[in-house]
Each structure stands twice: as C-alpha cells, then as structure tokens.
Motif scaffolding. Structure first.
Motif, PDB file in Angstrom:
ATOM      1  N   ASP A   1       2.855   5.512  15.818  1.00  0.00           N
ATOM      2  CA  ASP A   1       3.981   5.811  16.693  1.00  0.00           C
ATOM      3  C   ASP A   1       3.776   5.127  18.042  1.00  0.00           C
ATOM      4  N   GLU A   2       4.540   4.089  18.291  1.00  0.00           N
ATOM      5  CA  GLU A   2       4.420   3.301  19.519  1.00  0.00           C
ATOM      6  C   GLU A   2       2.955   3.096  19.911  1.00  0.00           C
TER       7      GLU A   2
ATOM      8  N   THR B   1      10.551   8.743  15.730  1.00  0.00           N
ATOM      9  CA  THR B   1       9.394   9.634  15.697  1.00  0.00           C
ATOM     10  C   THR B   1       9.606  10.765  14.697  1.00  0.00           C
TER      11      THR B   1
END
Ligand SMILES: Nc1ncnc2c1ncn2[C@@H]1O[C@H](COP(=O)(O)OP(=O)(O)OP(=O)(O)O)[C@@H](O)[C@H]1O
Ligand SMILES: [Mg+2]
Lengths: 353, 263
Positions: free
Chosen positions: A160-161, A45
């Motif tokens: 991000d995810e 991240t």
C-alpha cells in the motif's frame, strides 16, 4: 505464466452510508505486477485490505489460486502486506523483524537463519542486520518491510503506497528495485499508488480505480495510449478532450462532428451518440503529413520549456477549451503565434464513457 | 547594566522566590528538624544528629508498617497495570459496542475524591462481610490506580501501533502472540511508567488505607497514629524517609522517560 492468482468476484464494500467499492470484478495473473492506481478515496486501500484479510467485503467473493477466502483471517492467507508506514517492530533488530514470520511458522532455526540472510541480501541490508529500526533511513526501512514480507514466501504480496514516504529521487530508484525484485522472485505483486508515473514504470497491468469502481484495466501502453474512459484519459497524464456527436458509422471507423471538424476515428458507437475524443498533447503536430487531419488554427497563449519538449496552450477558433500541445525542443514558440494543428486519426481515441 | 536589569526584574524574581519558598519550605523544615538533637522539632536547630532515624529503625511497628506499605504498593500496582492494560487493549483493539461509554466509565473514578471512594469501599466491604485488612487496602489502591494505568496505556495504543500489530498478525501470529511479542514490548515504557506512578500513589495514600485497615496498617496510617501523641523529631525523620522514597522513584521514572524519548 497465465495461471490465475487472484480473482475478485463482484466485490462490494460499504462503511455505513459510505460506499467504498461497487461491483469489482478482476482477475490477476500469477506472477504479474499489478498496480492499483487512482485518486484519493478511490477505494484502493479498501480493496487491498479485503484481499489481505483485514476487512470482510459486504458482498462478493475473493479467490486466491482458486480457493475461496471467505472467513480466512489475514494470518492464514497466502498473502503478505507491506504497510505504508512499514509497521516494523521497533523493539527488534532488523534480523528479528525479518525472522518474525518464519518463527510464527515454526521454521527450524537453521533453515530460518539461511532464509533470513538470503532475504536481507536480496534487499542489500546484510551489513545492518543487527541494527535497530530507528537507526535506519526511510529507504532502508522500506527494504526491511519488503524482506520481512517476502521471506515468508507469500503467493501474493500486497503493497500500500510503499514508496509514498520517500523523496522523489529515492522513489524512482526504489521503484526500479521493486520491479527487479518482483521479476526475480516471481511472486504476484499488487501495489497501490496514486502516482501515475510510478504506475507506468513498474506495472505489468494497471488497474485504474475511481469512486469505488474499476475504470480501466490493461498494460501501461494500452491504458495510456487507448484509455477506456474519460476519467482514465485525464488521470493518466494530460489529455485534450473534444466532445462531439457521431454522424456516420463505416466499418471500424465512426465519424464524429466536433466543434469545428469532422473526424474519423476507430470505434463502434451508433449514430447520434454524444461521445468524446481524447488526444494526448504529444499527438498534436504543427506539420501536415499524409493521413493527418487538420484540427484548425489557433494562437499560443502560454508556453514553457520542460526539458524534453515545449509545453504550450493553444486557443483554437470555435473550441470551448484551449488545447495543450507539446512542441519539439527545437521549435521555440512565441506568445500569440499562429499554429495550425494536425492529428493522426490513429492517435485520437474515441471515448463513449 | 546587569544590576539595572536585576532591578527591573525584581518583582518577577521575588515572585519566583516566594512561590518556590512556599512550596519547598515545609519540606526543608521537615527534613532539617529530623536531624534535631533535642526532643522538640522547633527552632533553634541543635543537630545534626541521626538518633531519630535510629529510633525509627528500632521501632517494630514502624518497620512492620513500612513492609506492609511496600507489599501493598507493589502488588496493588501490578494488579492495576495488568487490569488497566487488558481494559485498554480490548477497548482500543476490539470493536466493542459502546466502547466510548466504557472508556468514560473507567476513567471517571479519577475525578472522585479519595474520601468518597474510601467511604464507598468501607460500606461495600462491611455489606459483603469482608474483614478490613491489607487486602482491602490493596483493593482500594487498585480502585484508584487502575483508571490511571488505563488512561496512560490507552493513550499509547494509537494507529501506528495498531498497524504494527496488524503486520504481526499478517505474518502469522495469533492473538496471544501479537499481545506478548509485539504489544507488550512496544508499550514497555508506558507499562513501567504507570507501574511506578501507581507505586508512588499507593505509597503515600492515607484516607483509604486508614478507613479500610484494622490491625495491619500502612506507613501513612502508622505515622498518623504517631502524630496523635504530639510532634517529635521521630515523625520528622519518618516523614523525610517517605518523601525521599517518593523523590527517588519519580527521579527514576524521569530518567527512564527521557531515555526512551531519545530512541
Ligand atoms: N474504516 C472506514 N470507515 C468508514 N469509511 C471508510 C473506512 N475506510 C475507508 N472508508 C471510505 O472508503 C472510501 C475509499 O477509501 P480508501 O481508503 O480505500 O481510498 P484510497 O483509494 O486508498 O485513497 P488514498 O489514496 O487516499 O489512500 C473513502 O470514501 C473512505 O472515506
Ligand atoms: Mg489508501
């Protein structure tokens, strides 16, 4: 196709005493689907936020299409981010969400409407364009976030995810869709996940990260079949790690003395080095064939049926740790059964890190 | 069966009746005797009559005070909400050194009694040579309501909202656009709630309004000067009116909050 889109040059990041990233060097090819894969706290991240302009790295440089991004705020970067919690605007309609970036760019109304409806059609949300965010399901929200970011035509899309909040079935379905959309629009995607199956299914390039540095970079096949480090071998699926010492070097091969056999494997490591050999469970066989090496005999301690194969744990004579083996569907193992295991030397990977 | 259960629960039930009676009896008595017909608001009740409500509407000073209260309430609450919002926004979003300290400093007045605040304001205004007026009352009400608005708004600016603002910025919005197009609309219910709460607090605040006003006064101060000439049903009537306004406003707030919860 081989043009460079993003380049990280010796990026380092620390938060007070915590070192989040060290010495990140990475080039991303234009139009490729890159997945940053790694365990929690690995720095994925942080790296994505540095690329998106939400964090300034404490050292190093980022270039996007050859341009230095130092001091360029998120709003001015040719990137767009799909956030993990989607971060949709709850007070706007779906259409309003997707139109937001174009309004900020002062795209005239007519052109804006066309682009918004195209983006919504691409993620199959045309029929709910007027709905509010709270009226949508998780999967639909995910698509809105995707459309909202893609409509501004970024040169790099950061995710991000993006599938982290979805259930398994929806996740597998969305990952195929993401991949298809990426191929269609041709934008460079940088996608963060800690799900290795997801990574293998969608990536053109997998970047394995651990403790703030890059462990391995390559195609899914390369990273899975010939992992560069012990960490990668263990993190990407299952692996059996045999430790030993190099006794002989001859051409492309080195001979490694492990606990109970001498194995010749491909690699270049000087004599007397302590190394490890990684063997995937599906590369251990119970029949001998030409070219295979015998690893020795052992007996089955545990086994279970996994649909595509039988998963067994085999305790070998003179091995410290038991081996994990995958036997074909047709071969039903029994507890305590004696097995002789063979491996093709080409399937054994030499790890010197 | 039912009656025996009633009997067993008797202590609990009488406790509840006592508590509610204790809380609401004064209000009920106040409202009831505002409809008294004769001049003295004590039993026996000889109404109902609306003549005391009529008397209030005819009372010039009372109507002026009502108008002053509404003006001070609306304006001071608006200022409190705007200042509270800006303070919360900067402390929640910008990396200000010592943010926690400033946050504590802003909330601290909530723990200080209105009497102390009123005295402090009186001394300050006298020192600075600012004449006592409705303006000083308004300033006093900002002093007590701004911390409240700040606390409510700050609590609503969590990680999720920060992420949504980040998304807006990522899509090209500059700071002012992020604030006006995203933060304010998302915080709308909290902004409205803190405004309404400020209005109700300002509406029946007495001590500060009493100490820092002179010729133009707010409704509570006017009621107080009326009380000095003894009880009469007119005071009951105006008290009932004040209570009713507060009650309606709080009801409104409750409806609004339950509406936004459902979203
Ligand atoms: N704002 C911050 N302040 C202090 N430390 C931070 C901050 N952000 C990240 N870190 C630290 O940096 C390291 C990397 O965090 P990061 O969030 O990048 O990991 P990640 O790979 O995304 O993990 P996950 O899979 O859990 O999301 C962690 O040790 C984390 O504690
Ligand atoms: Mg993360």
């Amino acid at each position: 196709m081989t043009e460079e889109s993003v380049r990280f040059l010796d990026i380092g990041m620390r938060f007070g005493a915590t070192v989040a990233l060290v010495g990140i060097n990475l080039s991303i090819t234009e139009g490729s689907y890159v997945v940053l894969l790694g365990p929690s706290g690995g720095g994925k991240t942080t790296l994505l936020n540095i690329l998106g302009g939400f964090l300034e790295p404490t050292s190093g440089r980022i270039e996007i299409k050859g341009e230095d991004m130092a001091g360029v705020p998120a709003a001015k970067r040719p990137t767009a981010t799909v956030f993990q919690d989607y971060a949709l605007f709850p007070h706007m309609s779906i259409e309003g969400n997707v139109a937001f970036g174009l309004k900020m760019r002062k795209v005239p109304r007519a052109a804006r409407e066309i682009r918004v409806s195209k983006a919504l059609a691409m993620v199959k949300l045309g029929p709910v364009a007027q709905n509010r965010v709270h009226e949508l399901s998780g999967g639909q929200r995910q698509r809105v976030a995707l459309a909202r970011s893609l409509v501004v035509e970024p040169s790099v899309l950061l995710l991000d995810e993006p599938l982290g909040a979805l259930d398994l079935k929806l996740r597998r379905q969305m990952q195929d869709e993401l991949k298809a959309i990426q191929k269609r629009v041709g934008t460079t995607f940088v996608h963060v996940t800690h799900d290795q199956e997801e990574a293998m299914a969608i990536a053109d390039t997998i970047v394995v990260m651990n403790r703030g540095s890059i462990e391995d970079v390559g195609t899914p096949e390369r990273v899975y079949l010939r992992p560069a480090t012990r960490f990668t071998a263990n993190f990407m699926g299952e692996s059996n790690i045999l430790t030993g010492r190099v006794t002989e070097v001859s051409g492309e091969f080195v001979t490694v003395a492990t606990a109970n056999t001498n194995m010749a494997v491909r690699g270049t490591v000087p004599v007397d080095y302590e190394v490890a050999i990684s063997i995937r469970p599906e590369h251990l066989h119970t029949e001998d064939k030409s070219g295979r090496i015998q690893l020795g005999t052992g007996y089955v301690t545990e086994y279970g049926f996994r649909g595509t194969h039988h998963q067994c744990t085999v305790r070998m004579e003179r091995f410290d740790t038991p081996l994990r083996v995958r036997l074909p569907q047709s071969k039903i193992p029994a507890s305590g059964e004696q097995l002789t295991l063979y491996v093709d030397p080409d399937d054994a990977v030499l790890l010197d890190r | 069966m039912a009656s025996s259960r009633l009997f067993r629960n008797f202590p609990a039930i009488s406790y509840v009746v006592l508590i509610y009676g204790f809380i609401f009896l004064p209000v009920v008595v106040l409202v009831l005797f505002s409809f008294q017909d004769s001049r003295i608001p004590i039993p026996p009740f000889d109404g109902p009559s609306l003549k005391w409500y009529g008397a209030i509407l005819d009372d010039r000073r009372m109507m002026d005070a009502l108008f002053n209260s509404v003006t001070v309430g609306l304006l001071s609450s608006m200022v409190s909400v705007v200042l509270g919002f800006l303070a919360a926004y900067s402390l929640a979003r910008l990396n200000i050194p010592g943010a926690r300290f400033f946050q504590g400093l802003l909330i601290a007045p909530l723990t200080v009694s209105y009497l102390i605040i009123a005295m402090g304001l009186l001394i300050t205004f006298t020192e600075l040579g600012i004449p006592k007026s409705l303006l000083t009352v308004g300033i006093g009400h900002v002093v007590i309501n701004m911390p409240l608005c700040f606390a409510i708004l700050y609590s609503q600016m969590g990680e999720h909202q920060a992420n949504v603002e980040r998304a807006a910025r990522d899509l090209g919005a500059h700071d002012l656009q992020v604030m006006l197009l995203v933060s304010v609309p998302m915080l709308w219910p909290a902004l409205f709630a803190s405004f309404v709460l400020s209005v109700t607090f300002s509406w029946d605040e007495f001590i500060i309004a009493f100490m820092v006003s002179r010729f133009d006064v707010t409704l509570p101060v006017e009621i107080w000067s009326m009380l000095r000439s003894g009880l009469n049903p007119k005071t009951n009537a105006v008290g009932s009116l004040v209570f009713m306004v507060s009650f309606v406003v709080v009801l409104l707030l409750d409806v609004l909050i339950s509406r936004t919860r459902r979203l």
